[in-house]
Write a protein that holds these residues in place. Structure first.
Motif, short mmCIF file in Angstrom:
data_model
loop_
_atom_site.label_atom_id
_atom_site.label_comp_id
_atom_site.label_asym_id
_atom_site.label_seq_id
_atom_site.Cartn_x
_atom_site.Cartn_y
_atom_site.Cartn_z
N UNK A 96 0.81 -1.22 0.00
CA UNK A 96 0.00 0.00 0.00
C UNK A 96 0.84 1.27 0.00
N UNK A 97 1.96 1.27 0.72
CA UNK A 97 2.82 2.45 0.76
C UNK A 97 3.42 2.72 -0.61
N UNK A 98 3.81 1.66 -1.33
CA UNK A 98 4.34 1.83 -2.69
C UNK A 98 3.27 2.45 -3.59
N UNK A 99 2.03 1.95 -3.48
CA UNK A 99 0.94 2.48 -4.31
C UNK A 99 0.66 3.94 -3.97
N UNK A 100 0.68 4.28 -2.68
CA UNK A 100 0.44 5.66 -2.27
C UNK A 100 1.51 6.57 -2.87
N UNK A 101 2.76 6.15 -2.81
CA UNK A 101 3.83 6.96 -3.37
C UNK A 101 3.65 7.15 -4.88
N UNK A 102 3.15 6.10 -5.55
CA UNK A 102 2.93 6.24 -6.99
C UNK A 102 1.79 7.21 -7.28
N UNK A 103 0.68 7.08 -6.51
CA UNK A 103 -0.43 8.04 -6.66
C UNK A 103 0.06 9.46 -6.41
N UNK A 107 0.07 12.43 -9.20
CA UNK A 107 -0.71 13.63 -8.97
C UNK A 107 0.18 14.86 -8.96
N UNK A 108 1.34 14.75 -8.35
CA UNK A 108 2.27 15.87 -8.29
C UNK A 108 2.76 16.25 -9.69
N UNK A 109 3.10 15.26 -10.48
CA UNK A 109 3.55 15.52 -11.86
C UNK A 109 2.43 16.16 -12.68
N UNK A 110 1.19 15.70 -12.45
CA UNK A 110 0.05 16.25 -13.19
C UNK A 110 -0.19 17.70 -12.81
N UNK A 111 -0.11 18.02 -11.51
CA UNK A 111 -0.36 19.39 -11.06
C UNK A 111 0.72 20.34 -11.53
N UNK A 112 1.95 19.87 -11.57
CA UNK A 112 3.06 20.73 -11.98
C UNK A 112 3.34 20.64 -13.48
N UNK A 113 2.56 19.80 -14.16
CA UNK A 113 2.67 19.64 -15.62
C UNK A 113 4.08 19.25 -16.03
N UNK A 114 4.56 18.22 -15.41
CA UNK A 114 5.89 17.70 -15.75
C UNK A 114 6.58 17.22 -14.50
N UNK A 115 7.66 16.47 -14.69
CA UNK A 115 8.39 15.96 -13.54
C UNK A 115 8.70 14.49 -13.72
N UNK A 116 9.47 13.96 -12.80
CA UNK A 116 9.92 12.58 -12.88
C UNK A 116 9.13 11.71 -11.90
N UNK A 117 8.68 10.56 -12.37
CA UNK A 117 8.01 9.59 -11.51
C UNK A 117 9.08 8.69 -10.91
N UNK A 118 9.15 8.67 -9.59
CA UNK A 118 10.22 7.94 -8.91
C UNK A 118 9.98 6.44 -8.91
N UNK A 119 10.85 5.70 -9.58
CA UNK A 119 10.90 4.23 -9.45
C UNK A 119 9.60 3.55 -9.87
N UNK A 120 9.66 2.23 -9.92
CA UNK A 120 8.50 1.36 -10.10
C UNK A 120 7.71 1.64 -11.37
N UNK A 121 8.36 2.10 -12.44
CA UNK A 121 7.66 2.26 -13.71
C UNK A 121 7.10 0.94 -14.23
N UNK A 122 7.76 -0.22 -13.98
CA UNK A 122 7.15 -1.48 -14.40
C UNK A 122 5.77 -1.72 -13.79
#
Length: 307
Positions: A96-103, A107-122
């Motif tokens: 659940x903590x991994x999923x929360x970090x992905x959410x 959301x952060x990337x969407x609000x700032x219109x860009x950015x890097x998603x940390x880890x767990x792209x698979x």
């Protein structure tokens, strides 16, 4: 999260002398933790002393901080340590903590219109392909134009909404005074709106959603929102679940919600395509839609077995 364990507790859990561990503590970017190289040296010393239980704990902690919950490069912060200790002592799942970090990252990337998603792209790729393609079908290697074609031809009937392997009797729909489900991760907090995903659990959606139940919120700095963090923690003492009252399982949309959803679906696809700038060439082909077989309930399956 947000109230991290003491050095004494960490040292005791890892089987390391508290004074030795305290000498290795560092602060990077205002975040407390331990450098990767120091923990690796500690693991090597434990291996040479044949203290294998402590070695495995330190080794696992490095994986938690570098792979599962990265924050500062080559640095294991106390947020990752907190998740590790919760699993070690209370067997609380870290998923659940991994999923929360992905959410939170999405959301952060969407609000700032860009950015890097940390880890767990698979994980994100698996989530996307598991709903986009019907179960049982093999996902072949696709070139750019084939991905364009598949994505632009998505419709509500081509999405695999529900897996029959999921036997979920009850769904968490609300926590405490929150009209949705607040989640806490290592980077911050974000709410999960089950009303938006109820169909993925094979329950019908019958009417438009209440605005208050789908209003998002974010906590960016967990050190400055202690009152809200306490409210979120206490809300999980009053969890509201629903099961049979959600209706018979099916993947249908009904009534006014169906008309509203079709319009929203078309607008979202257009906006997403424009944002990603997929290079469409020629007319968009429509994939032939096949009827979706409604999943059988457990009661119906048992009756068939008896017959």
């Amino acid at each position: 999260m947000g109230h991290y364990p003491s050095l004494t507790k960490v040292a005791t859990s890892l089987g390391i002398d508290a004074r030795e561990l305290a000498s290795k503590k560092e602060i990077k970017g205002g975040i407390e933790g331990f450098s990767r190289i120091n923990l690796e040296r500690c693991a090597l010393n434990l291996a040479q002393s044949e203290k294998w239980d402590a070695f495995m704990d330190v080794f696992a902690l490095i994986i938690y901080g570098i792979v599962l919950f990265p924050n500062v490069e080559n640095f294991i912060d106390f947020a990752a340590i907190d998740v590790f200790l919760a699993f070690k002592h209370e067997r609380k799942s870290h998923v659940p903590t991994i999923l929360v970090d992905k959410y939170h990252s999405l959301t952060l990337c969407h609000e700032r219109r860009g950015g890097m998603i940390l880890c767990c792209l698979p994980i994100l790729y698996l989530w996307f392909t598991s709903y986009m393609f019907k179960r049982g079908g093999q996902i072949e290697i696709k070139n750019k134009s084939e991905w364009d074609h598949n994505i632009t031809n998505l419709s509500e009937k081509t999405i695999s909404w529900y897996s029959r392997e999921q036997n979920i009797d009850e769904v968490v729909c609300q926590c405490g005074d929150f009209l949705n489900v607040p989640l806490m991760g290592t980077k911050g907090c974000v709410n999960y709106n089950p009303a938006l995903a109820i169909r993925q659990l094979c329950y019908p959606i019958r009417s438009p959603l209440v605005e208050d139940s789908i209003t998002p919120f974010m906590v960016y700095d967990m050190t400055k929102e202690l009152d809200l963090l306490n409210k979120i923690r206490h809300s999980w003492d009053r969890v509201i679940k629903k099961g049979r009252e959600l209706g018979k399982r099916n993947c249908n949309m009904e009534g006014s919600y169906q008309q509203c959803q079709v319009v929203m679906w078309e607008k979202e696809i257009v906006m997403w395509v424009q944002h990603v700038k997929l290079p469409f060439r020629g007319p968009i082909l429509i994939i032939e839609e096949t009827p979706i077989q409604e999943p059988m309930s457990l009661e119906e399956i048992e009756n068939l077995k008896k017959s």
